[in-house]
Motif scaffolding. Structure first.
Motif, PDB file in Angstrom:
ATOM      1  N   LEU A  56       3.384  -1.796   4.713  1.00 45.49           N
ATOM      2  CA  LEU A  56       3.546  -2.521   5.892  1.00 45.49           C
ATOM      3  C   LEU A  56       2.465  -1.767   7.240  1.00 45.49           C
ATOM      4  CD1 LEU A  56       6.752  -3.337   6.274  1.00 45.49           C
ATOM      5  CD2 LEU A  56       4.995  -5.489   5.668  1.00 45.49           C
ATOM      6  N   TRP A  57       2.668  -0.963   6.591  1.00 45.83           N
ATOM      7  CA  TRP A  57       1.385   0.077   7.528  1.00 45.83           C
ATOM      8  C   TRP A  57       0.301  -0.354   6.876  1.00 45.83           C
ATOM      9  CZ3 TRP A  57      -1.231   4.574   6.192  1.00 45.83           C
ATOM     10  CH2 TRP A  57      -2.634   4.696   7.510  1.00 45.83           C
ATOM     11  N   ALA A  58       0.258   0.039   6.057  1.00 47.23           N
ATOM     12  CA  ALA A  58      -1.546  -0.218   5.327  1.00 47.23           C
ATOM     13  C   ALA A  58      -2.114  -0.651   5.107  1.00 47.23           C
ATOM     14  CB  ALA A  58      -1.396   0.228   3.780  1.00 47.23           C
ATOM     15  N   MET A  59      -0.741  -2.238   4.488  1.00 51.30           N
ATOM     16  CA  MET A  59      -1.637  -3.955   4.921  1.00 51.30           C
ATOM     17  C   MET A  59      -1.875  -4.421   6.560  1.00 51.30           C
ATOM     18  SD  MET A  59       1.756  -5.670   1.878  1.00 51.30           S
ATOM     19  CE  MET A  59       1.514  -7.040   3.605  1.00 51.30           C
ATOM     20  N   LYS A  60      -0.808  -3.812   7.454  1.00 49.78           N
ATOM     21  CA  LYS A  60      -1.361  -4.341   8.632  1.00 49.78           C
ATOM     22  C   LYS A  60      -1.390  -3.126   9.308  1.00 49.78           C
ATOM     23  CE  LYS A  60       2.700  -7.764   8.103  1.00 49.78           C
ATOM     24  NZ  LYS A  60       3.513  -8.273   8.345  1.00 49.78           N
ATOM     25  N   SER A  61      -1.635  -2.418   9.503  1.00 51.79           N
ATOM     26  CA  SER A  61      -1.567  -2.058  10.657  1.00 51.79           C
ATOM     27  C   SER A  61      -2.929  -0.429  10.805  1.00 51.79           C
ATOM     28  CB  SER A  61      -0.700  -0.553  11.355  1.00 51.79           C
ATOM     29  OG  SER A  61       0.114  -1.738  12.041  1.00 51.79           O
ATOM     30  N   ALA A  62      -3.225  -0.123   9.515  1.00 52.42           N
ATOM     31  CA  ALA A  62      -4.314   0.919   9.471  1.00 52.42           C
ATOM     32  C   ALA A  62      -5.385   0.128   9.516  1.00 52.42           C
ATOM     33  CB  ALA A  62      -4.606   1.292   7.233  1.00 52.42           C
ATOM     34  N   PRO A  63      -6.109   1.048  10.614  1.00 52.88           N
ATOM     35  CA  PRO A  63      -7.746   1.184  11.167  1.00 52.88           C
ATOM     36  C   PRO A  63      -8.083   1.411   9.539  1.00 52.88           C
ATOM     37  CG  PRO A  63      -6.979   3.150  11.756  1.00 52.88           C
ATOM     38  CD  PRO A  63      -5.745   2.502  10.696  1.00 52.88           C
ATOM     39  N   VAL A  64      -8.381   0.336   9.027  1.00 52.77           N
ATOM     40  CA  VAL A  64      -9.754   1.026   7.720  1.00 52.77           C
ATOM     41  C   VAL A  64     -10.428  -0.147   7.928  1.00 52.77           C
ATOM     42  CG1 VAL A  64      -7.177   1.073   5.733  1.00 52.77           C
ATOM     43  CG2 VAL A  64      -8.500  -1.790   6.084  1.00 52.77           C
ATOM     44  N   VAL A  65     -11.843   0.620   7.327  1.00 54.39           N
ATOM     45  CA  VAL A  65     -13.121  -0.387   7.369  1.00 54.39           C
ATOM     46  C   VAL A  65     -13.500  -1.650   6.299  1.00 54.39           C
ATOM     47  CG1 VAL A  65     -14.238   1.561   8.144  1.00 54.39           C
ATOM     48  CG2 VAL A  65     -14.607   1.354   6.067  1.00 54.39           C
ATOM     49  N   ASP A  66     -12.647  -1.814   6.003  1.00 55.05           N
ATOM     50  CA  ASP A  66     -12.818  -2.794   4.767  1.00 55.05           C
ATOM     51  C   ASP A  66     -12.111  -3.105   3.327  1.00 55.05           C
ATOM     52  OD1 ASP A  66     -13.344  -1.607   2.459  1.00 55.05           O
ATOM     53  OD2 ASP A  66     -15.426  -1.027   2.067  1.00 55.05           O
ATOM     54  N   ALA A  67     -12.104  -4.259   2.839  1.00 56.62           N
ATOM     55  CA  ALA A  67     -10.917  -4.934   2.316  1.00 56.62           C
ATOM     56  C   ALA A  67     -10.291  -4.048   0.880  1.00 56.62           C
ATOM     57  CB  ALA A  67     -11.217  -6.167   1.553  1.00 56.62           C
ATOM     58  N   GLU A  68     -11.696  -2.987   0.183  1.00 47.39           N
ATOM     59  CA  GLU A  68     -12.048  -2.179  -0.436  1.00 47.39           C
ATOM     60  C   GLU A  68     -11.016  -0.754  -0.380  1.00 47.39           C
ATOM     61  OE1 GLU A  68     -15.508  -1.009  -3.506  1.00 47.39           O
ATOM     62  OE2 GLU A  68     -15.479   0.626  -2.031  1.00 47.39           O
ATOM     63  N   GLU A  69     -11.397  -0.019   0.675  1.00 44.98           N
ATOM     64  CA  GLU A  69     -10.402   0.878   1.967  1.00 44.98           C
ATOM     65  C   GLU A  69      -8.926   0.941   1.823  1.00 44.98           C
ATOM     66  OE1 GLU A  69     -12.191   3.812   4.589  1.00 44.98           O
ATOM     67  OE2 GLU A  69     -11.125   3.002   5.881  1.00 44.98           O
ATOM     68  N   ARG A  70      -8.840  -0.679   2.599  1.00 48.83           N
ATOM     69  CA  ARG A  70      -7.319  -1.233   2.422  1.00 48.83           C
ATOM     70  C   ARG A  70      -6.157  -1.247   1.175  1.00 48.83           C
ATOM     71  NH1 ARG A  70      -4.796  -2.723   6.632  1.00 48.83           N
ATOM     72  NH2 ARG A  70      -6.770  -3.459   7.533  1.00 48.83           N
ATOM     73  N   SER A  71      -7.090  -1.957  -0.140  1.00 49.52           N
ATOM     74  CA  SER A  71      -6.549  -1.453  -1.310  1.00 49.52           C
ATOM     75  C   SER A  71      -6.029  -0.760  -1.918  1.00 49.52           C
ATOM     76  CB  SER A  71      -7.748  -2.373  -2.805  1.00 49.52           C
ATOM     77  OG  SER A  71      -7.824  -4.160  -2.109  1.00 49.52           O
ATOM     78  N   ILE A  72      -7.112   0.124  -1.646  1.00 45.41           N
ATOM     79  CA  ILE A  72      -7.239   2.093  -2.397  1.00 45.41           C
ATOM     80  C   ILE A  72      -5.355   2.212  -1.626  1.00 45.41           C
ATOM     81  CG2 ILE A  72      -7.652   4.305  -2.220  1.00 45.41           C
ATOM     82  CD1 ILE A  72     -10.193   2.899  -3.106  1.00 45.41           C
ATOM     83  N   LEU A  73      -5.336   2.046   0.061  1.00 46.59           N
ATOM     84  CA  LEU A  73      -4.582   2.744   0.684  1.00 46.59           C
ATOM     85  C   LEU A  73      -3.368   1.726   0.186  1.00 46.59           C
ATOM     86  CD1 LEU A  73      -3.885   4.817   2.514  1.00 46.59           C
ATOM     87  CD2 LEU A  73      -5.012   3.037   4.367  1.00 46.59           C
ATOM     88  N   MET A  74      -3.142   0.463   0.361  1.00 55.01           N
ATOM     89  CA  MET A  74      -1.857   0.021  -0.033  1.00 55.01           C
ATOM     90  C   MET A  74      -1.545   0.582  -1.432  1.00 55.01           C
ATOM     91  SD  MET A  74      -2.954  -3.760   1.072  1.00 55.01           S
ATOM     92  CE  MET A  74      -1.464  -4.270   0.307  1.00 55.01           C
ATOM     93  N   ALA A  75      -2.500   1.465  -2.272  1.00 57.36           N
ATOM     94  CA  ALA A  75      -2.048   1.726  -3.565  1.00 57.36           C
ATOM     95  C   ALA A  75      -1.322   2.598  -3.758  1.00 57.36           C
ATOM     96  CB  ALA A  75      -3.467   1.184  -4.370  1.00 57.36           C
TER      97      ALA A  75
END
Length: 90
Positions: A5-24
C-alpha cells in the motif's frame, strides 16, 4: 500488505517505472517493510523492465532513502522506508 500500500499510494517516486520496481520489491517484504529480497531478475519480470534498469533504479531508491540494505546470512535484503517523520520502515 502495508509495504505494498505504501509503495502504491504514498512512496515519493518520480515515475511509473520507479513505482513498479518499488511495488515488485514490496510484494516480497514482510508486513513491517523488511526482509524483501527478490532477485533483480524477479523484480525485472514483475515490473516489466530490464534487469539493468532494476539495478540502476535500486541504487537511486537507496540514495534517496526509500530503501535500505540489511545485513543477513542470505543475500542482502532490502527494507522499504516510509518518509513519514520519525518512521524508519513502512
Amino acid at each position: 500488505m502495508l509495504p505494498m500500500l505504501w509503495a502504491m499510494k504514498s512512496a515519493p517516486v518520480v515515475d511509473a517505472e520507479e513505482r513498479s520496481i518499488l511495488m515488485a520489491l514490496a510484494e516480497s517484504a514482510w508486513a513491517d517493510g523488511t526482509d524483501a529480497f527478490p532477485s533483480k531478475k524477479t523484480i525485472a519480470q514483475i515490473a516489466v523492465v530490464d534487469p539493468k534498469t532494476v539495478q540502476r533504479r535500486l541504487r537511486t531508491l537507496t540514495a534517496r532513502g526509500l530503501i535500505a540494505e540489511g545485513a543477513t546470512r542470505r543475500p542482502p535484503r532490502t527494507s522499504l522506508r516510509s518518509t513519514a517523520p520519525g518512521s524508519t520502515t513502512c
